[in-house]
Write a protein that holds these residues in place. Sequence first.
Motif, short mmCIF file in Angstrom:
data_model
loop_
_atom_site.label_atom_id
_atom_site.label_comp_id
_atom_site.label_asym_id
_atom_site.label_seq_id
_atom_site.Cartn_x
_atom_site.Cartn_y
_atom_site.Cartn_z
N MET A 1 12.93 -1.97 4.88
CA MET A 1 12.57 -2.46 3.55
C MET A 1 13.41 -3.66 3.14
SD MET A 1 11.58 0.77 1.13
CE MET A 1 13.05 1.73 1.49
N ALA A 2 14.71 -3.62 3.49
CA ALA A 2 15.56 -4.76 3.15
C ALA A 2 15.04 -6.03 3.81
CB ALA A 2 17.00 -4.48 3.59
N GLN A 3 14.60 -5.91 5.07
CA GLN A 3 14.03 -7.09 5.73
C GLN A 3 12.73 -7.51 5.06
OE1 GLN A 3 13.89 -8.48 10.15
NE2 GLN A 3 12.29 -6.92 9.95
N HIS B 1 28.00 -4.56 14.96
CA HIS B 1 26.86 -3.94 14.27
C HIS B 1 25.59 -4.75 14.49
CE1 HIS B 1 29.98 -2.19 11.23
NE2 HIS B 1 29.91 -1.47 12.34
N ILE B 2 25.71 -6.05 14.35
CA ILE B 2 24.54 -6.92 14.51
C ILE B 2 23.98 -6.80 15.92
CG2 ILE B 2 23.72 -9.31 14.48
CD1 ILE B 2 24.35 -8.15 11.70
N PHE C 1 17.16 -12.58 9.36
CA PHE C 1 17.55 -11.41 8.55
C PHE C 1 18.89 -10.88 9.03
CE2 PHE C 1 17.57 -6.71 8.09
CZ PHE C 1 17.68 -6.66 6.71
N LEU C 2 19.12 -10.88 10.33
CA LEU C 2 20.41 -10.44 10.84
C LEU C 2 21.52 -11.37 10.37
CD1 LEU C 2 19.43 -9.38 14.47
CD2 LEU C 2 19.89 -7.90 12.51
N ASP C 3 21.21 -12.66 10.21
CA ASP C 3 22.19 -13.57 9.63
C ASP C 3 22.49 -13.18 8.18
OD1 ASP C 3 22.50 -15.10 11.90
OD2 ASP C 3 20.99 -16.57 11.33
N TRP C 4 21.46 -12.74 7.46
CA TRP C 4 21.66 -12.28 6.09
C TRP C 4 22.59 -11.07 6.07
CZ3 TRP C 4 20.42 -7.70 3.47
CH2 TRP C 4 20.49 -7.75 2.07
#
Length: 457
Positions: A23-25, A73-74, A87-90
Amino acid sequence: MNQPPVVKEADLSLLVDLYELAMAQAYWSEGMDDTAVFSLFFRQLPDNRNFVLACGQQSVVSIIESLTFTEEHIGRLESLDRFQPEFLDWLRNFRFSGSVHAVAEGTPVFPQEPLLEIEGPIAEVQLLESLVMNYVHLESVLASKAVRLVSAAEGRPVVDFGMRRTHGLDAAHRGVRAYRLAGLAGTSNVLAGLDFNMPVHGTMAHSFVQACTDELDAFKAYARLYPGTTLLVDTYDTRTAVRRIITWLQENPEVSIGGIRLDSGDLAAEARDCRKMLDEAGLTDIKIMASGGLDEYRIAEIVSSGAPIDGFGVGTAIGVSNDEPALELAFKLTEYACLPRMKNSPGKQSFPGPKQIYRRLGPDGRIAQDVIAGRDEVFDGNPLLKVVMKHGRVIEGAIGSLDDQVSAARKAVDTLPRRLLYLEPVVETPTVVSDFLKALQRDTLEKVRRGWKHTPD
């Protein structure tokens, strides 16, 4: 991979359900970054509870403050092959930037009353859902069980013996914090007792008595090592053991024994016999402690019988909250982009909008009424939800020390009407919902329904 025995604090940002990241993405992808308010509450009490002792809702904010996504984590999230690189950068830059309103630790709460409300950009708050719910759920469930044991004991000390059967190391550790807030006198858990400044208590196990050549030899060894100790007397025959202790102490008056512990059989009957023997021997200062499969109902029965038991050790019943091991906490969106939001599923209807609870005490100093209101409403009484975090940082001085929280929790429990402290369930709780919130719910639902009418088939 070498697995740690418990989740490392540095990895708590990954302690989410997958749908929260998904959902965050989606929020990020759709440009949905307006402010949201999520409320943590429960709709109804468990069958055997008249209130819930809210715990963990303030202490969790320090975890929220420190959450970050590391490169490790990423990399692990990339392996799921579900998330876009942008999104992973976010996530790499994630720091919670919102605010938290929470009731004080150890506050008795009732259905529909928020234990906390979290406000911030919607994707940020959504990521906190499962972590916050798990944290608050554990301590609130265990504290709500513990306070019943304290009430049943009617002033006699209750000690936690539950570590070995709790559901995991985290529960065994953080449970002791909840027990202290609920008023328990001590714990057998050394690490948690030291960490949460809780008196640590322990006697002996039957194995020590069994391992010694003679039962009395075991007692003598313990008394020599630990003056004032409590002796476990039911390994073979309780009354015989107590008679031998009496003879030994009469022959050696310099020996210091603080108490005996009963762990099996008819505890009330054995306590009466042991007390009679000890008193007749002039050993009136030796206390009697009971343990062994105890819960609040057995304790209440023992106390009402007048049995001369001076304290209780409780294990499994408290460690797993055996009669009510779960609380149906809900973490629901109540406002987004300055508009009220709600859920209307059967049996799961919620009230929209940010909220406040006003607690009014009667002339007797006990709760007369709680008003669940909109955050900007004003009613007589003490507002329970306080701001403890702003702009992603814990407000200095907003959360007291654990000692101060324990003192405040005991005062809060003392404000409960007596009927709510009884073990029997009551029908009504002292809560009302403000007219404003009721109207906001009706209006919000009507707007949703009008939206349905304009939706093409």
